[in-house]
Write an enzyme that holds these catalytic residues in place. Structure first.
Site, PDB file in Angstrom:
ATOM      1  NE  ARG A  92      13.806  23.494 130.643  1.00 45.80           N
ATOM      2  CZ  ARG A  92      13.089  23.762 131.092  1.00 45.80           C
ATOM      3  NH1 ARG A  92      12.621  24.992 131.594  1.00 45.80           N
ATOM      4  NH2 ARG A  92      12.707  23.758 130.143  1.00 45.80           N
TER       5      ARG A  92
ATOM      6  NE  ARG B 205      13.057  10.176 136.297  1.00 45.85           N
ATOM      7  CZ  ARG B 205      11.844  10.626 135.681  1.00 45.85           C
ATOM      8  NH1 ARG B 205      12.389   9.331 133.796  1.00 45.85           N
ATOM      9  NH2 ARG B 205      11.673  11.225 134.960  1.00 45.85           N
TER      10      ARG B 205
ATOM     11  NE  ARG C  21      20.536  30.088 120.995  1.00 55.70           N
ATOM     12  CZ  ARG C  21      21.678  30.310 119.786  1.00 55.70           C
ATOM     13  NH1 ARG C  21      22.259  31.237 119.319  1.00 55.70           N
ATOM     14  NH2 ARG C  21      22.002  29.184 119.580  1.00 55.70           N
TER      15      ARG C  21
ATOM     16  NE  ARG D 251      12.612  20.581 120.005  1.00 53.39           N
ATOM     17  CZ  ARG D 251      12.228  20.421 121.641  1.00 53.39           C
ATOM     18  NH1 ARG D 251      12.898  19.245 121.962  1.00 53.39           N
ATOM     19  NH2 ARG D 251      11.416  21.633 121.253  1.00 53.39           N
TER      20      ARG D 251
ATOM     21  CD  GLU E  29      12.179  22.063 117.719  1.00 53.41           C
ATOM     22  OE1 GLU E  29      13.455  22.511 118.284  1.00 53.41           O
ATOM     23  OE2 GLU E  29      10.760  21.242 117.866  1.00 53.41           O
TER      24      GLU E  29
ATOM     25  CE1 TYR F 150      13.828  27.933 128.289  1.00 52.01           C
ATOM     26  CE2 TYR F 150      15.055  26.869 130.205  1.00 52.01           C
ATOM     27  CZ  TYR F 150      15.144  26.326 129.293  1.00 52.01           C
ATOM     28  OH  TYR F 150      15.353  25.396 128.355  1.00 52.01           O
TER      29      TYR F 150
ATOM     30  CG  ASP G 163       8.507  24.409 131.352  1.00 57.35           C
ATOM     31  OD1 ASP G 163       8.854  24.097 130.550  1.00 57.35           O
ATOM     32  OD2 ASP G 163       8.835  24.192 132.155  1.00 57.35           O
TER      33      ASP G 163
HETATM   34  P1  FAD Z   1       3.576  34.260 124.303  1.00 54.64           P
HETATM   35  O1  FAD Z   1       3.061  32.898 124.254  1.00 54.64           O
HETATM   36  O2  FAD Z   1       5.247  34.286 123.795  1.00 54.64           O
HETATM   37  O3  FAD Z   1       2.310  35.111 124.268  1.00 54.64           O
HETATM   38  C1  FAD Z   1       2.918  36.490 123.638  1.00 54.64           C
HETATM   39  C2  FAD Z   1       1.910  36.803 122.393  1.00 54.64           C
HETATM   40  O4  FAD Z   1       1.861  38.539 122.931  1.00 54.64           O
HETATM   41  C3  FAD Z   1       2.194  36.538 122.018  1.00 54.64           C
HETATM   42  O5  FAD Z   1       1.281  36.563 121.105  1.00 54.64           O
HETATM   43  C4  FAD Z   1       2.744  37.527 120.567  1.00 54.64           C
HETATM   44  O6  FAD Z   1       2.749  38.121 119.515  1.00 54.64           O
HETATM   45  C5  FAD Z   1       2.335  38.633 121.474  1.00 54.64           C
HETATM   46  N1  FAD Z   1       2.174  40.276 120.965  1.00 54.64           N
HETATM   47  C6  FAD Z   1       4.053  40.135 122.110  1.00 54.64           C
HETATM   48  N2  FAD Z   1       4.185  41.714 122.061  1.00 54.64           N
HETATM   49  C7  FAD Z   1       3.088  42.070 121.212  1.00 54.64           C
HETATM   50  C8  FAD Z   1       2.136  43.616 120.709  1.00 54.64           C
HETATM   51  N3  FAD Z   1       3.038  45.304 121.078  1.00 54.64           N
HETATM   52  N4  FAD Z   1       1.421  43.832 120.748  1.00 54.64           N
HETATM   53  C9  FAD Z   1       0.674  42.545 119.981  1.00 54.64           C
HETATM   54  N5  FAD Z   1      -0.074  41.582 120.818  1.00 54.64           N
HETATM   55  C10 FAD Z   1       1.935  41.036 121.075  1.00 54.64           C
HETATM   56  N6  FAD Z   1       6.471  25.303 128.217  1.00 54.64           N
HETATM   57  C11 FAD Z   1       5.981  23.926 129.072  1.00 54.64           C
HETATM   58  O7  FAD Z   1       5.472  23.834 129.253  1.00 54.64           O
HETATM   59  N7  FAD Z   1       6.442  22.337 127.780  1.00 54.64           N
HETATM   60  C12 FAD Z   1       7.028  22.658 126.534  1.00 54.64           C
HETATM   61  O8  FAD Z   1       7.484  21.889 125.408  1.00 54.64           O
HETATM   62  C13 FAD Z   1       7.365  23.955 126.021  1.00 54.64           C
HETATM   63  N8  FAD Z   1       8.137  23.887 125.193  1.00 54.64           N
HETATM   64  C14 FAD Z   1       8.250  25.312 124.567  1.00 54.64           C
HETATM   65  C15 FAD Z   1       9.516  25.186 123.283  1.00 54.64           C
HETATM   66  C16 FAD Z   1      10.031  25.809 122.484  1.00 54.64           C
HETATM   67  C17 FAD Z   1      10.530  26.165 121.419  1.00 54.64           C
HETATM   68  C18 FAD Z   1       9.371  27.438 123.388  1.00 54.64           C
HETATM   69  C19 FAD Z   1       9.314  28.621 123.156  1.00 54.64           C
HETATM   70  C20 FAD Z   1       9.035  27.911 124.500  1.00 54.64           C
HETATM   71  C21 FAD Z   1       8.019  26.258 124.921  1.00 54.64           C
HETATM   72  N9  FAD Z   1       7.753  25.931 126.595  1.00 54.64           N
HETATM   73  C22 FAD Z   1       6.903  25.082 126.755  1.00 54.64           C
HETATM   74  C23 FAD Z   1       7.555  27.575 127.183  1.00 54.64           C
HETATM   75  C24 FAD Z   1       5.891  28.176 126.382  1.00 54.64           C
HETATM   76  O9  FAD Z   1       5.821  28.763 125.358  1.00 54.64           O
HETATM   77  C25 FAD Z   1       5.502  29.491 127.881  1.00 54.64           C
HETATM   78  O10 FAD Z   1       5.722  28.956 129.172  1.00 54.64           O
HETATM   79  C26 FAD Z   1       4.422  30.122 126.774  1.00 54.64           C
HETATM   80  O11 FAD Z   1       3.622  30.348 126.214  1.00 54.64           O
HETATM   81  C27 FAD Z   1       3.952  31.566 127.381  1.00 54.64           C
HETATM   82  O12 FAD Z   1       2.928  31.860 127.224  1.00 54.64           O
HETATM   83  P2  FAD Z   1       3.097  33.824 127.078  1.00 54.64           P
HETATM   84  O13 FAD Z   1       1.895  34.055 127.019  1.00 54.64           O
HETATM   85  O14 FAD Z   1       4.137  33.981 127.729  1.00 54.64           O
HETATM   86  O15 FAD Z   1       3.723  33.414 125.915  1.00 54.64           O
HETATM   87  N1  UDP Z   2      19.783  18.807 126.549  1.00 51.55           N
HETATM   88  C1  UDP Z   2      20.828  18.296 126.651  1.00 51.55           C
HETATM   89  N2  UDP Z   2      20.304  17.152 125.812  1.00 51.55           N
HETATM   90  C2  UDP Z   2      19.621  16.633 124.937  1.00 51.55           C
HETATM   91  C3  UDP Z   2      18.785  17.489 125.318  1.00 51.55           C
HETATM   92  C4  UDP Z   2      18.194  18.494 126.955  1.00 51.55           C
HETATM   93  O1  UDP Z   2      22.261  18.565 127.105  1.00 51.55           O
HETATM   94  O2  UDP Z   2      19.772  16.347 124.570  1.00 51.55           O
HETATM   95  C5  UDP Z   2      19.859  20.454 127.869  1.00 51.55           C
HETATM   96  C6  UDP Z   2      20.120  21.414 127.122  1.00 51.55           C
HETATM   97  O3  UDP Z   2      20.852  22.479 127.745  1.00 51.55           O
HETATM   98  C7  UDP Z   2      18.927  22.341 126.923  1.00 51.55           C
HETATM   99  C8  UDP Z   2      18.055  21.572 128.518  1.00 51.55           C
HETATM  100  O4  UDP Z   2      19.560  20.321 128.871  1.00 51.55           O
HETATM  101  O5  UDP Z   2      18.720  23.473 126.956  1.00 51.55           O
HETATM  102  C9  UDP Z   2      17.109  21.498 128.679  1.00 51.55           C
HETATM  103  O6  UDP Z   2      16.368  20.645 128.018  1.00 51.55           O
HETATM  104  P1  UDP Z   2      14.878  20.913 127.983  1.00 51.55           P
HETATM  105  O7  UDP Z   2      14.471  19.881 126.815  1.00 51.55           O
HETATM  106  O8  UDP Z   2      14.227  21.390 129.450  1.00 51.55           O
HETATM  107  O9  UDP Z   2      14.592  21.687 127.041  1.00 51.55           O
HETATM  108  P2  UDP Z   2      14.040  22.803 125.966  1.00 51.55           P
HETATM  109  O10 UDP Z   2      13.737  22.656 124.705  1.00 51.55           O
HETATM  110  O11 UDP Z   2      12.171  22.351 127.248  1.00 51.55           O
HETATM  111  O12 UDP Z   2      13.973  24.812 126.898  1.00 51.55           O
END
Ligand code: FAD
Ligand code: UDP
Length: 373
Positions: free
Chosen positions: A170, A174, A249, A280, A306, A354, A356
């Site tokens: 991911r 560069r 996780r 982080r 976190e 997984y 985005d």
């Molecule tokens: P969710 O946002 O999980 O929505 C599912 C919803 O369903 C929730 O509100 C939940 O409460 C509800 N639900 C579940 N079960 C039920 C039930 N039985 N009844 C009623 N409601 C229910 N993506 C990026 O592009 N850039 C980022 O920087 C990035 N950072 C992230 C950091 C973290 C810590 C995490 C966990 C994810 C990150 N992502 C990021 C990914 C991003 O969060 C997801 O792609 C996106 O939010 C997924 O949307 P979703 O609707 O599939 O799921």
């Molecule tokens: N990663 C790492 N060191 C860093 C940042 C990321 O080893 O400083 C690794 C780690 O395994 C992580 C993966 O690169 O799960 C992908 O990073 P990204 O930032 O895309 O993770 P996200 O939090 O968006 O899932």
């Protein structure tokens, strides 16, 4: 009757609902939390948009997705460029010439490439089979040891040798001086926060928060009123975990409001050693404010540490663990899902992927198209 009962008000549910409403369909959105937005939810704390469920930076190469989503929110020109802190030594991310210079003192791309190649050869890796081998083959042993090994083991709670190689792919590598974390044509943060984006997508929809679709009484009632159900919760929970529990996780966020303008000078600082218990620190204000004026003028800041952890029932399922065991179990649930005539499984939890945000939007748009919306 509703054409669609949509379970979950995250990005997938909201985009699907928007497309359905635009096609004149009647939708009901159910959300078990007390607010809409899923994991991209942001809330205002003293004028700062706080990402309650983890930092979210929107980035995509998909022009259709960008054109679609920017109709519902204005995005700023935030560019993610995290700093890695390894025991007090600072490195630029993602891995680029600034990182290689700080690590080895190399000055030219050729010197950096030679250094990586030497370390890859010394480690004897030809075909990388796991995350450790993939990382060493991409950036060499030194960077693996200082910037990847500790961070990844904290993040996933597993050894790098037990993790799939794709996770590290991911990150860009560069041989240029460029600290932009994403190889993306479009990148930014909604200037009024992600919650506002979701509100705009769901404008006009009937929404019920604090409602768990899997509560048997709710499910019976809703199934009776729905021509189709779009389910974005965990797929194993839908089937009562009958085949076993998929692993995730989770992350615990320790959030503090501080009476200072600038805590760390950047939105994201990764702590890449194995000993620091958090992965982080996020300083939320830098996602929405420019660093020159507004950000520094506000004498307050909100930070979140976190702490990743193994998920157990009751925790928020954040990251699907796409290893062999869980992927095989998911495939079994998917096969069960295909037999549930009127239910569509979507999103990060419904598809155990997984994803985005941009991929989630693309999937929801594709599904809407399949439905003829
Ligand atoms: P969710 O946002 O999980 O929505 C599912 C919803 O369903 C929730 O509100 C939940 O409460 C509800 N639900 C579940 N079960 C039920 C039930 N039985 N009844 C009623 N409601 C229910 N993506 C990026 O592009 N850039 C980022 O920087 C990035 N950072 C992230 C950091 C973290 C810590 C995490 C966990 C994810 C990150 N992502 C990021 C990914 C991003 O969060 C997801 O792609 C996106 O939010 C997924 O949307 P979703 O609707 O599939 O799921
Ligand atoms: N990663 C790492 N060191 C860093 C940042 C990321 O080893 O400083 C690794 C780690 O395994 C992580 C993966 O690169 O799960 C992908 O990073 P990204 O930032 O895309 O993770 P996200 O939090 O968006 O899932």
């Amino acid at each position: 009757m509703y054409d669609y009962v949509i379970v979950g008000s995250g990005l997938y549910g909201a985009v699907f609902a928007q497309r359905a409403m635009a096609a004149g369909k009647k939708v009901l959105v159910l959300e078990k939390r007390d607010h809409i937005g899923g994991n991209i939810y942001t809330e205002d704390t003293e004028g700062i948009q706080v990402h309650r469920y983890g930092a979210h930076i929107f980035h995509t190469n998909n022009k259709e997705v960008w054109n679609y989503i920017t109709k519902f929110a204005e995005f700023n020109r935030y560019t993610n460029s995290p700093v890695a802190n390894y025991k007090g030594e600072l490195f630029s991310l993602p891995f680029n010439m600034y990182t290689f210079h700080a690590m080895w003192g190399v000055v030219t791309p050729q010197q950096a490439a030679e250094k990586i190649e030497q370390q890859r050869k010394a480690a004897g890796i030809t075909e990388p089979k796991n995350l450790e081998e993939q990382a060493i083959s991409l950036v060499g042993t030194d960077i693996y040891e200082k910037l990847i090994k500790g961070y990844t083991q904290k993040q996933w709670g597993r050894k790098c040798t037990d993790l799939p190689a794709f996770i590290i792919k991911r990150l860009p590598v560069r041989l240029t001086f460029d600290n932009n974390y994403f190889n993306a044509l479009y990148q930014g943060i909604p200037t009024e926060g992600y919650t506002k984006l979701i509100e705009n997508l769901l404008s006009g929809a009937e929404i019920r928060c604090n409602t768990d679709y899997l509560d048997p009484a709710v499910k019976a009632e809703m199934d009776g009123m729905a021509k189709k159900v779009v389910y974005t919760g965990p797929i194993d929970a839908y089937f009562g975990h009958s085949l076993g529990t998929l692993e995730y996780r989770t992350v615990r966020f320790e959030t503090e409001l501080l009476a200072e303008a600038n805590y760390q000078g950047n939105a994201v600082v990764n702590y890449t050693d194995a000993e620091t218990p958090y992965t982080r620190i996020i300083e939320h204000k830098w996602f929405t404010f420019g660093k020159d004026t507004a950000g520094n003028d506000l004498p307050k800041t909100v930070i979140s540490r976190e702490y990743p952890a193994e998920w157990k029932p009751g925790d928020e399922p954040y990251y699907p663990v796409n290893d062999e065991k869980n992927t095989a179990l998911y495939e079994q649930y998917k096969a069960l899902g295909e037999k549930e005539g009127k239910v569509i499984f979507g999103g990060r939890l419904g598809q155990y992927r997984y994803y985005d945000m941009d991929a989630v939007i693309a999937e929801a748009l594709k599904q809407a198209q399949t439905e003829g919306l």
